[in-house]
Write an enzyme that holds these catalytic residues in place. Structure first.
Site, PDB file in Angstrom:
ATOM      1  N   TYR A  98       0.845  -1.201   0.000  1.00  0.00           N
ATOM      2  CA  TYR A  98       0.000   0.000   0.000  1.00  0.00           C
ATOM      3  C   TYR A  98       0.876   1.245   0.000  1.00  0.00           C
ATOM      4  O   TYR A  98       0.571   2.229  -0.664  1.00  0.00           O
ATOM      5  CB  TYR A  98      -0.934   0.001   1.223  1.00  0.00           C
ATOM      6  CG  TYR A  98      -1.899  -1.155   1.204  1.00  0.00           C
ATOM      7  CD1 TYR A  98      -3.036  -1.133   0.404  1.00  0.00           C
ATOM      8  CD2 TYR A  98      -1.677  -2.282   1.992  1.00  0.00           C
ATOM      9  CE1 TYR A  98      -3.922  -2.190   0.377  1.00  0.00           C
ATOM     10  CE2 TYR A  98      -2.556  -3.352   1.973  1.00  0.00           C
ATOM     11  CZ  TYR A  98      -3.675  -3.305   1.163  1.00  0.00           C
ATOM     12  OH  TYR A  98      -4.543  -4.360   1.131  1.00  0.00           O
ATOM     13  N   ASN A 121     -12.402  -0.892  -4.614  1.00  0.00           N
ATOM     14  CA  ASN A 121     -12.186  -1.131  -6.039  1.00  0.00           C
ATOM     15  C   ASN A 121     -13.434  -1.785  -6.646  1.00  0.00           C
ATOM     16  O   ASN A 121     -13.806  -2.885  -6.254  1.00  0.00           O
ATOM     17  CB  ASN A 121     -10.961  -2.047  -6.207  1.00  0.00           C
ATOM     18  CG  ASN A 121     -10.738  -2.482  -7.636  1.00  0.00           C
ATOM     19  OD1 ASN A 121     -11.302  -1.950  -8.576  1.00  0.00           O
ATOM     20  ND2 ASN A 121      -9.894  -3.496  -7.794  1.00  0.00           N
ATOM     21  N   CYS A 129      -6.263  -5.347  -7.512  1.00  0.00           N
ATOM     22  CA  CYS A 129      -6.055  -5.035  -6.098  1.00  0.00           C
ATOM     23  C   CYS A 129      -5.490  -6.236  -5.334  1.00  0.00           C
ATOM     24  O   CYS A 129      -4.905  -6.071  -4.263  1.00  0.00           O
ATOM     25  CB  CYS A 129      -7.335  -4.523  -5.459  1.00  0.00           C
ATOM     26  SG  CYS A 129      -8.773  -5.580  -5.670  1.00  0.00           S
ATOM     27  N   HIS A 130      -5.622  -7.433  -5.905  1.00  0.00           N
ATOM     28  CA  HIS A 130      -5.076  -8.634  -5.241  1.00  0.00           C
ATOM     29  C   HIS A 130      -3.544  -8.621  -5.226  1.00  0.00           C
ATOM     30  O   HIS A 130      -2.938  -9.363  -4.470  1.00  0.00           O
ATOM     31  CB  HIS A 130      -5.597  -9.911  -5.917  1.00  0.00           C
ATOM     32  CG  HIS A 130      -5.200 -10.044  -7.359  1.00  0.00           C
ATOM     33  ND1 HIS A 130      -5.883  -9.407  -8.374  1.00  0.00           N
ATOM     34  CD2 HIS A 130      -4.193 -10.731  -7.940  1.00  0.00           C
ATOM     35  CE1 HIS A 130      -5.307  -9.702  -9.538  1.00  0.00           C
ATOM     36  NE2 HIS A 130      -4.275 -10.496  -9.299  1.00  0.00           N
ATOM     37  N   GLU A 156      -0.740 -16.413 -11.011  1.00  0.00           N
ATOM     38  CA  GLU A 156       0.132 -15.532 -11.781  1.00  0.00           C
ATOM     39  C   GLU A 156       1.582 -15.993 -11.731  1.00  0.00           C
ATOM     40  O   GLU A 156       2.292 -15.907 -12.735  1.00  0.00           O
ATOM     41  CB  GLU A 156      -0.015 -14.088 -11.298  1.00  0.00           C
ATOM     42  CG  GLU A 156      -1.378 -13.508 -11.641  1.00  0.00           C
ATOM     43  CD  GLU A 156      -1.527 -12.042 -11.279  1.00  0.00           C
ATOM     44  OE1 GLU A 156      -0.530 -11.392 -10.879  1.00  0.00           O
ATOM     45  OE2 GLU A 156      -2.656 -11.534 -11.408  1.00  0.00           O
TER      46      GLU A 156
END
Length: 167
Positions: A98, A121, A129-130, A156
């Site tokens: 953040y 979001n 946002c993950h 990912e």
């Protein structure tokens, strides 16, 4: 011309990560939310925009898509929009904190406010946002739950170096 909220169309889609509510206005995707988030008086009316978004999400879940090519209409405060735009710059397979986002938007002390914008979001997964973690690298809150956040980050990593037809 920006469409009005009165032209909003909703679709409920069962995906490989569970039920998602997608909404659009005109030719723009405006929301991707977990579960059934349709307004009580809304009528389900899927369309080409929401159908295309689900197709791209499923390609992403299958490790075939690393970037989304959807027209988005983000509604929020100017600060929220700054944060959401910054989230879109986090590369596939990478994470940040953040505080990193706060520094990127030139508000280095606003990391808590960045967390709140992240929480609000309206287009989850597509606006990633993950990919935002706590300052110590730990998983922090996620609208879909921490197990889903962990699964998306692992997905990912698994496909990070795999070729993608949708670069």
């Amino acid at each position: 011309m920006v469409p009005s909220a009165a032209s909003r169309k909703y679709g409920l889609y069962q995906t490989s990560v569970g039920l998602l509510t997608l909404s659009s206005e005109g030719d723009f995707l405006t929301e991707v939310l977990f579960g059934n988030a349709m307004k009580p008086d809304a009528v389900e009316q899927k369309n080409a925009v929401t159908d295309q978004a689900v197709l791209q999400l499923e390609e992403y879940f299958a490790g075939k898509r690393k970037n989304f090519t959807l027209p988005l209409l983000l509604r929020g405060t100017s600060f929220q929009k700054q944060v959401w735009q910054a989230l879109r710059t986090i590369p596939y397979g990478q994470t940040c904190s953040y505080k990193d986002i706060a520094v990127q938007i030139k508000r280095p002390l606003a990391y808590r406010a960045v967390g709140m914008a992240n929480h609000n979001n309206p287009i989850v997964i597509i606006v990633p946002c993950h990919r935002v973690l706590g300052a110590d690298g730990s998983l922090t809150g996620y609208g879909g739950g921490l197990p889903l956040k962990s699964m998306l980050l692992e997905l990912e990593q698994r496909y990070l170096h795999a070729p993608s037809p949708f670069l």
